[in-house]
Design a protein around this motif. Structure first.
Motif, short mmCIF file in Angstrom:
data_model
loop_
_atom_site.label_atom_id
_atom_site.label_comp_id
_atom_site.label_asym_id
_atom_site.label_seq_id
_atom_site.Cartn_x
_atom_site.Cartn_y
_atom_site.Cartn_z
N LEU A 98 0.90 -1.22 0.06
CA LEU A 98 0.10 0.63 -0.13
C LEU A 98 0.75 1.67 0.00
O LEU A 98 0.53 2.17 -0.68
CB LEU A 98 -0.63 -0.01 1.62
N MET A 138 -1.62 -4.06 -2.23
CA MET A 138 -2.47 -5.53 -1.26
C MET A 138 -1.35 -4.04 0.11
O MET A 138 -0.46 -4.12 0.42
CB MET A 138 -0.80 -6.01 -1.45
N ILE A 139 -2.59 -4.49 1.21
CA ILE A 139 -2.30 -4.00 2.36
C ILE A 139 -1.58 -4.86 3.18
O ILE A 139 -1.98 -6.05 3.58
CB ILE A 139 -3.50 -3.79 3.72
N PRO A 140 0.01 -4.77 3.47
CA PRO A 140 0.66 -5.12 4.26
C PRO A 140 0.16 -5.63 6.24
O PRO A 140 0.72 -5.00 7.14
CB PRO A 140 1.83 -4.57 4.49
N ALA A 141 -1.04 -6.49 6.33
CA ALA A 141 -1.97 -7.03 7.42
C ALA A 141 -1.67 -7.95 8.08
O ALA A 141 -0.92 -8.36 7.40
CB ALA A 141 -3.50 -6.57 7.32
N ASN A 142 -2.18 -7.97 9.40
CA ASN A 142 -1.02 -8.92 10.01
C ASN A 142 -1.72 -10.96 8.81
O ASN A 142 -2.76 -10.74 8.22
CB ASN A 142 -2.01 -9.44 11.10
N PRO A 143 -0.74 -11.16 8.69
CA PRO A 143 -0.64 -12.16 8.16
C PRO A 143 -1.14 -13.48 8.92
O PRO A 143 -2.17 -14.12 7.45
CB PRO A 143 1.00 -13.22 7.58
N TYR A 145 -4.53 -12.39 10.64
CA TYR A 145 -6.18 -12.34 10.24
C TYR A 145 -6.01 -10.50 9.62
O TYR A 145 -5.84 -9.84 9.83
CB TYR A 145 -6.21 -12.42 11.76
N ALA A 146 -6.03 -11.10 7.96
CA ALA A 146 -5.71 -9.80 7.27
C ALA A 146 -7.47 -9.12 7.00
O ALA A 146 -7.14 -8.84 6.06
CB ALA A 146 -5.06 -9.81 6.23
N SER A 147 -8.53 -9.64 7.04
CA SER A 147 -9.51 -9.75 6.67
C SER A 147 -10.17 -8.14 7.27
O SER A 147 -10.87 -8.36 8.19
CB SER A 147 -11.04 -10.96 7.74
N LEU A 148 -9.90 -7.43 6.09
CA LEU A 148 -10.63 -5.89 6.44
C LEU A 148 -11.87 -6.22 5.45
O LEU A 148 -11.76 -6.34 4.81
CB LEU A 148 -9.93 -5.20 5.89
#
Lengths: 243, 243
Positions: A98, A138-143, A145-148
């Motif tokens: 992002l 891609m949003i570098p979210a928590n691998p 739990y990446a569910s925004l």
């Protein structure tokens, strides 16, 4: 394009959104960050009372939203479209994290309209839709739990665009609202403290133990206001009178 | 504390939240960005089915949430607390724009627990609560419409913390998923194009007009895959056969 003006060239495309509430949440997220152009490809239900409710004060974004029959129509006039995906897939356009994607979109907004594209809540984008975008984000979210949800994803991307558009242009916030104390006022306070501490016996002038430099450092870091100096000196005077 | 480990020292404090759905949305927002510690001060309704529903896959954050009777209890053990406010107010702690606040919180997380504090959806924080925080944070949102709901505000701040915790540590994304073409394969493709364009009459070898350098530049920028080279050469061959 310098700063916030670039945001006016960014459109948000929601492809086949299922839940009208999410359209409203996206509109609100957009407006809080200064985005205004919403494109909806074949929304399941729109306009809809739930969209209006979730949009809250961003009804204008909903009212100005363009409803398109086809995905390609929503991209007409854009020079770059970036599709949000949760994972890299085969045959995808060049992927960007992002922060880098936002930087590239804002830079490209100097050349023309750009789009950030979000797929359906459950199914995402089809391969055909993704193929029409020149980038994937891609949003570098928590691998783990990446569910925004859709509204949250729009909010994060809109903030990231605004943050970068503002970068360096945020006026510094004044750190005191009261009138700041002058150098001499602070020094008189320090001297007052010294006198009071000697008077009370806490400070031995023969062995000062760096007490005064430490107080000066504390007051300097705090950035004293004139009124605070008066309060502290008043308190010292009242204690001195009791001694 | 390097990188993501700092996030484990950040707690999110929601003071007197009215709507259990917002507690769930906050939990989900936190988990997507790798935050886990949720503190609830006198929530109106918790636990609650709506909180569970909105938390989606972040039920563990709700289950581990600490419910506190007092605001002070939620800050126990912290070395810095930053309260989200929408405006500067009298007697407020030093105000920071979000990017700077996040930087300071992550740096301070090296020294101990830190908190980001959110007030009630309608009333915000009381003056007494705000006074217990060492910083105030403001999101530099659209001044004409700065109304983020509670879940959205948690999402933006959680992302900003994660972004900064990750900064410089994001592994570059591979830009092709297929096997990249080698230098020689691309050069053979360029030569094939040249031959075909001369054959078709499009390119006059006496006046080449920089066509070949432009093609080479395009292929270089695109980062061709081996399979793409094969497709292009196959297409060229088939066209040549027709001539």
């Amino acid at each position: 394009m310098a700063g916030l003006a670039a945001l006016s060239r960014v459109r948000v495309v929601l492809s086949r959104p299922s839940h009208p509430g999410n359209i409203g949440a996206a509109a609100r997220a957009m407006k809080t960050m200064g985005l205004a152009q919403l494109y909806l490809v074949a929304p399941k239900a729109f306009p809809h009372a739930e969209a209006d409710a979730r949009a809250s004060g961003a009804l204008d974004v909903l009212q100005n939203a363009k409803v398109c029959d086809s995905f390609a129509e929503a991209l007409e006039g854009t020079v770059m479209a970036a599709a949000l995906t949760s994972r890299q897939r085969d045959l995808c356009a060049p992927p960007r994290w992002l922060p880098e994607a936002a930087d590239e979109l804002l830079a490209t907004a100097q050349l023309g309209a750009v789009a950030v594209v979000f797929g359906n809540e459950t199914f995402g984008l089809t391969n055909e839709e993704a193929a029409l975008c020149q980038r994937t984000v891609m949003i570098p979210a928590n691998p783990e739990y990446a569910s925004l949800n859709l509204g949250a994803a729009v909010q994060v991307i809109a903030w990231e665009l605004r943050r970068q558009a503002l970068a360096g242009n945020l006026r510094a916030l004044p750190q005191t609202l009261g009138e700041p104390a002058t150098h001499e006022e602070v020094e008189r306070l320090v001297a007052h403290f010294e006198q009071a501490m000697i008077g009370s016996g806490f400070l031995d002038p023969e062995k000062p133990r760096r007490l005064i430099p430490r107080l000066r450092r504390l007051f300097g870091r705090a950035g004293l206001e004139r009124e605070e100096v008066a309060i502290l000196r008043g308190a010292l005077s009242s204690l001195e009178r009791k001694i």
